[in-house]
Scaffold this motif. Sequence first.
Motif, PDB file in Angstrom:
ATOM      1  N   ILE A 240      82.103  25.173  85.307  1.00  0.00           N
ATOM      2  CA  ILE A 240      81.606  26.048  84.238  1.00  0.00           C
ATOM      3  C   ILE A 240      80.241  26.617  84.634  1.00  0.00           C
ATOM      4  CG2 ILE A 240      80.943  26.202  81.808  1.00  0.00           C
ATOM      5  CD1 ILE A 240      82.848  23.834  81.292  1.00  0.00           C
ATOM      6  N   VAL A 241      80.194  27.937  84.816  1.00  0.00           N
ATOM      7  CA  VAL A 241      78.948  28.599  85.192  1.00  0.00           C
ATOM      8  C   VAL A 241      77.964  28.550  84.031  1.00  0.00           C
ATOM      9  CG1 VAL A 241      77.918  30.796  85.921  1.00  0.00           C
ATOM     10  CG2 VAL A 241      80.180  30.131  86.769  1.00  0.00           C
ATOM     11  N   LYS A 242      76.700  28.277  84.335  1.00  0.00           N
ATOM     12  CA  LYS A 242      75.655  28.222  83.313  1.00  0.00           C
ATOM     13  C   LYS A 242      75.472  29.608  82.675  1.00  0.00           C
ATOM     14  CE  LYS A 242      74.212  24.002  84.653  1.00  0.00           C
ATOM     15  NZ  LYS A 242      74.299  22.780  83.842  1.00  0.00           N
ATOM     16  N   LYS A 243      75.209  29.619  81.393  1.00  0.00           N
ATOM     17  CA  LYS A 243      74.957  30.862  80.670  1.00  0.00           C
ATOM     18  C   LYS A 243      73.483  31.074  80.373  1.00  0.00           C
ATOM     19  CE  LYS A 243      79.351  31.728  80.509  1.00  0.00           C
ATOM     20  NZ  LYS A 243      79.909  32.746  81.427  1.00  0.00           N
ATOM     21  N   GLU A 244      72.726  29.985  80.439  1.00  0.00           N
ATOM     22  CA  GLU A 244      71.289  30.065  80.187  1.00  0.00           C
ATOM     23  C   GLU A 244      70.595  28.940  80.951  1.00  0.00           C
ATOM     24  OE1 GLU A 244      70.465  29.409  76.040  1.00  0.00           O
ATOM     25  OE2 GLU A 244      72.277  28.214  75.790  1.00  0.00           O
TER      26      GLU A 244
END
Length: 369
Positions: A193-197
């Motif tokens: 899961i790619v970081k969003k923040e």
Amino acid sequence: MARFLFTQFQNVELIVENGNPIGGAVVETMVWVNSLHENGHEIDQFKYANDKRGKLSNYGFIKLFPVYHPTKGIRWLRWPLYRLPNIYKAIKRSKPDYLYASIPGWASYYIALFCRKLGVKMILRVANDNMLDERIKITHSKFDQIFIAKAFKLADFISVQNEFQYQTLKKQFPDKKILKIYNPIKIDKSKNIVKKEMKGYLAWVANFRYQKNLKQLFEIASTFPDEKIKIAGIPLKNMDDETKEYLEKLKELSNVEFVGKVPREEIFNFLSKAKFLLSTSRYEGFSNTFLEAMVVGTPILTPTLVNPDGIIDRFNLGITYQNATDLKSSFNKLTVDEYIKISSNTIQFVNNNHDHLVLGKKLVNFLKE
């Protein structure tokens, strides 16, 4: 199909109920075990003769071989008259095609001799960079150094983690079969899961010892008073004086939290909630925690000397630093968009280069050449 015999007794701690695994070599080795098993090979593993713990259900495929009782035998004659003969007998009972030694030690030389006599091919895996230069003098006696060198010379195959290890050994043993192969990891794509923040704590994962450099950790924690740092690890026996000193200093910092030892089944969750994985090590081979962080898209902060094959810079997987001040400067310049890109890079890199099944096939193909 081939039969592989793994000799590191500590591996058993990840196989049995109520195990207490310590050390990156154990984690790495057990991924190799799973990889080889899933690729259709048979697995044997040494264990102490007095270890009666039952195997975990997911490791039913491993055949455990009792070797010797760790406290039996006359103290000064224990190795030559009791342990080494029983190691020989256990190898003979297993009848493996390959014997895999996870960490070179003085006894590896005698195991290599046993393998020669029994017609078994020995694979010696280099677990750490410090085995191959002047740093070995810090952790190993002269006796150990002599017999480790003899073990490298006798082993049929040497498996290494990075280019430094490969080039160093190739110079010493130009005709030796040496394979550079990165540490494998079993990748659960649902965790990619790619970081969003850019939020969360700085996660530090290691046992407390000189190699892991708690002095550097204290300096960074002091330089980043507004960053929460969660330390996952426990003291080892006979801690060195520097580690003891800075462990106490770290306990006095308000932004530092000691979370104890994180169980293997919870490590991905712990790292997924981190903003970065922070390494302060003086040296490594290829840190398994780097891979665990990459799987969940967590970027890495690491000293410039702990950057195997330069991957952190080359593939933009985090930030390398010289010291705490240098790290803070780079850290403060990082934008959210850049951070999100790094997070995506970590997932792509680990999937492309560290899949345990792909690397297991590569290892076996090398052994067959």
